[in-house]
Enzyme design. Structure first.
Site, mmCIF file in Angstrom:
data_model
loop_
_atom_site.group_PDB
_atom_site.id
_atom_site.type_symbol
_atom_site.label_atom_id
_atom_site.label_comp_id
_atom_site.label_asym_id
_atom_site.label_seq_id
_atom_site.Cartn_x
_atom_site.Cartn_y
_atom_site.Cartn_z
ATOM 1 N N GLU A 21 0.842 -1.195 0.000
ATOM 2 C CA GLU A 21 0.000 0.000 0.000
ATOM 3 C C GLU A 21 0.879 1.247 0.000
ATOM 4 O O GLU A 21 1.849 1.329 0.754
ATOM 5 C CB GLU A 21 -0.914 0.058 1.245
ATOM 6 C CG GLU A 21 -1.996 -0.989 1.296
ATOM 7 C CD GLU A 21 -2.855 -0.857 2.564
ATOM 8 O OE1 GLU A 21 -2.776 0.199 3.230
ATOM 9 O OE2 GLU A 21 -3.584 -1.814 2.873
ATOM 10 N N GLU A 63 -13.619 5.483 -1.334
ATOM 11 C CA GLU A 63 -14.555 4.675 -0.540
ATOM 12 C C GLU A 63 -15.398 5.608 0.334
ATOM 13 O O GLU A 63 -15.028 5.939 1.458
ATOM 14 C CB GLU A 63 -13.789 3.670 0.314
ATOM 15 C CG GLU A 63 -13.040 2.618 -0.506
ATOM 16 C CD GLU A 63 -12.414 1.552 0.366
ATOM 17 O OE1 GLU A 63 -13.084 0.549 0.655
ATOM 18 O OE2 GLU A 63 -11.250 1.733 0.766
ATOM 19 N N LYS A 73 -16.420 4.471 3.929
ATOM 20 C CA LYS A 73 -15.367 4.043 4.851
ATOM 21 C C LYS A 73 -15.417 4.887 6.117
ATOM 22 O O LYS A 73 -15.643 6.095 6.073
ATOM 23 C CB LYS A 73 -13.997 4.182 4.193
ATOM 24 C CG LYS A 73 -12.861 3.470 4.919
ATOM 25 C CD LYS A 73 -11.579 3.593 4.126
ATOM 26 C CE LYS A 73 -10.441 2.812 4.787
ATOM 27 N NZ LYS A 73 -10.655 1.358 4.718
ATOM 28 N N GLU A 96 -9.793 9.636 4.849
ATOM 29 C CA GLU A 96 -9.866 8.180 4.800
ATOM 30 C C GLU A 96 -10.728 7.696 3.638
ATOM 31 O O GLU A 96 -10.557 6.578 3.154
ATOM 32 C CB GLU A 96 -10.432 7.633 6.111
ATOM 33 C CG GLU A 96 -9.459 7.650 7.266
ATOM 34 C CD GLU A 96 -8.278 6.727 7.032
ATOM 35 O OE1 GLU A 96 -8.476 5.602 6.536
ATOM 36 O OE2 GLU A 96 -7.146 7.137 7.331
#
Length: 504
Positions: free
Chosen positions: A271, A325, A328, A334
């Site tokens: 990541e 997302e 999320k 985030e």
């Protein structure tokens, strides 16, 4: 050797080769992408794969082993890392049979049609699920044993991603070491990785290091931006210069392993990325910084320079992540690490000149899908009926009185329908077939007020408008019969054939 023995020898070698599969040859540095699923409108797996193909993304990492995704990836050539979620670790770490069943259900059922290259056993377990730490290595070994029983242990790697927060005193890199309290887990983990020729998975986030440094780490250093030599970070022990935070963090990982006497385990960055939005206390989570970081990261990885400690050694990296997302948990940042929105529109256009074709989601080379010259009008009509019906595209612009009604003929109307469907599936070349009556072209078919989806004048910058492809179990077009200008009653057998052959 007698001549007649040569064919027998070759046959024997072939039998041995098929009985003992070897590990795939190592490839150079590559860029992959993580795919999270915390979206309010998560695309269907076939739509995800269509986007991956269009963007020429050949390596992905899933945070689970979703069977729908694995089926959609079959025969695509896309290489995938699948994940055992953290909440399943205890059972797999405590039971060989549980691990074997997991491998049977999620690996053997799909391999080799789906190219599974590795299994990630959990994710950042040592920092996010400390109670599972005692069984982490057992879980990894149990999964490897199941692969060994299936004769897949040399084809599929097993590892677990670690957070760089486990590495203490990361700068200068030559002084880095793992948190000693975790050595009872780290040492057997590294021993396993070394004995199985696997790699250490590490998640590298210069963004967080920059945010937590209170100004010590310059923004340009975190973003891979060019900095003068006198501004580079220098390891006082090795006198090595570091021009970016990413290399320093990867080298800190190498040194931390060497501190424990492991010097030949490769690193795979599972990541890395940068958020494009943030709260008011995250002023550097911006579109421009996200674009800069990921564009520079891709160039840096693909130029194969390696790191100062391991020059020329590939450090393949998976970008976090494919989609924003929106559901999320956590702050705005985030939810904002994605390269694309759920509908397939890029969040920003990566600056990747001379960096190959991967993620070349720019607008400099537009393509369109139009009727093939000389195509049978009846075949065109059937394909047009399909596109405006089960294909679920909006055909209202080709109704009488609308912008794309003229010229009123099947070719012009098919051009509009084919191109709209093509762009809705992410410019997937396979979506521009329609049983052989359509083909991809670089000529913009827009005319007058009729602007096609891929045209620069469409306001969509040539990107996919809405990645919606027909699902395998779809039985409804999603639009009323009164809205279908090209409704011709019951679908013909030809249309069914088009459905099965051209679009599934």
């Amino acid at each position: 050797m007698a001549p007649y023995l040569l064919p027998l020898l070759l046959l024997s070698l072939l039998v041995l080769a098929s009985a003992s599969p070897s590990a795939p040859p190592d490839e150079g540095a590559y860029i992959g992408v993580n795919i999270g699923t915390d979206l309010s409108d998560m695309p269907h797996p076939t739509q995800v794969v269509a986007l991956l193909k269009v963007q020429q993304i050949r390596h992905i990492r899933l945070y689970d082993a979703d069977p729908g995704m694995l089926i959609a990836l079959a025969n695509s050539g896309i290489k995938v890392i699948i994940t055992i979620p953290n909440d399943q670790l205890l059972g797999i770490g405590q039971s060989n049979s549980t691990a074997a069943n997991w491998v049977k259900r999620n690996v053997i059922a799909h391999y080799p049609a789906t190219t599974i290259t590795a299994i990630s056993v959990g994710s950042e377990v040592l920092t996010s699920l400390s109670n599972a730490a005692p069984v982490l290595v057992s879980a990894i070994k149990n999964v490897h044993s199941a692969l060994l029983s299936a004769n897949l242990d040399r084809l599929i790697k097993v590892s677990t991603p670690l957070s760089t927060s486990l590495i203490l005193d990361p700068f200068p890199p030559s002084q880095a070491f793992f948190n000693r309290s975790l050595n009872p887990v780290i040492v057997p983990l590294l021993s396993f990785l070394q004995s199985t020729n696997s790699y250490l998975m590490i998640n590298v986030y210069p963004y967080y290091d920059y945010m937590q440094s209170n100004g010590v780490i310059p923004l340009d250093y975190a973003l891979f931006k060019p900095i003068p030599p006198n501004k580079e970070a220098v390891d006082a022990n090795t006198l090595v210069h570091y021009s970016n935070a990413f290399d320093a963090m990867v080298d800190a990982t190498y040194f931390a392993m060497a501190f424990l006497n492991f010097t030949n385990i490769p690193v795979l960055v599972t990541e890395s990325g940068w958020p494009s939005k943030g709260e008011t206390n995250e002023p550097d989570a911006t579109l421009d910084n996200a674009n800069t970081y990921n564009s520079n990261l891709i160039r840096h990885v693909l130029n194969k320079t390696g790191t100062p400690k391991r020059p020329g050694i590939a450090v393949s990296t998976y970008i976090y992540e494919l989609y924003n997302e929106d559901t999320k948990a956590g702050s705005l940042s985030e939810k904002s690490w994605g390269l694309f929105n759920a509908n397939g529109d890029p969040v920003y256009i990566l600056r990747l000149t001379n960096s190959g074709s991967i993620l070349a989601n720019d607008t400099t080379n537009q393509t369109y899908c139009t009727a093939r010259e000389g195509a049978d009008p009846k075949m065109l009509q059937a394909a047009l009926d399909w596109a405006c019906g089960p294909g679920k595209i909006d055909c209202s612009p080709i109704k009488q009185g609308e912008a794309c009604y003229e010229p009123d003929n099947v070719i012009a109307h098919a051009n509009y329908a084919f191109d709209t469907y093509y762009h809705q599936t992410g410019n997937n070349p396979e979506a521009c077939n329609f049983n052989g009556v359509a083909s991809v072209t670089t000529t913009d078919p827009s005319h007058g007020l009729c602007v096609f989806s891929g045209s620069r004048g469409s306001g969509k910058n040539g990107t996919s408008v809405n990645i919606t492809a027909p699902s395998a179990n779809s039985t409804s077009s999603g639009v009323g019969s009164d809205d279908l200008y090209y409704s011709r009653g019951m679908w013909s057998i030809l249309t069914v054939i088009l459905n099965l052959v051209a679009f599934l």
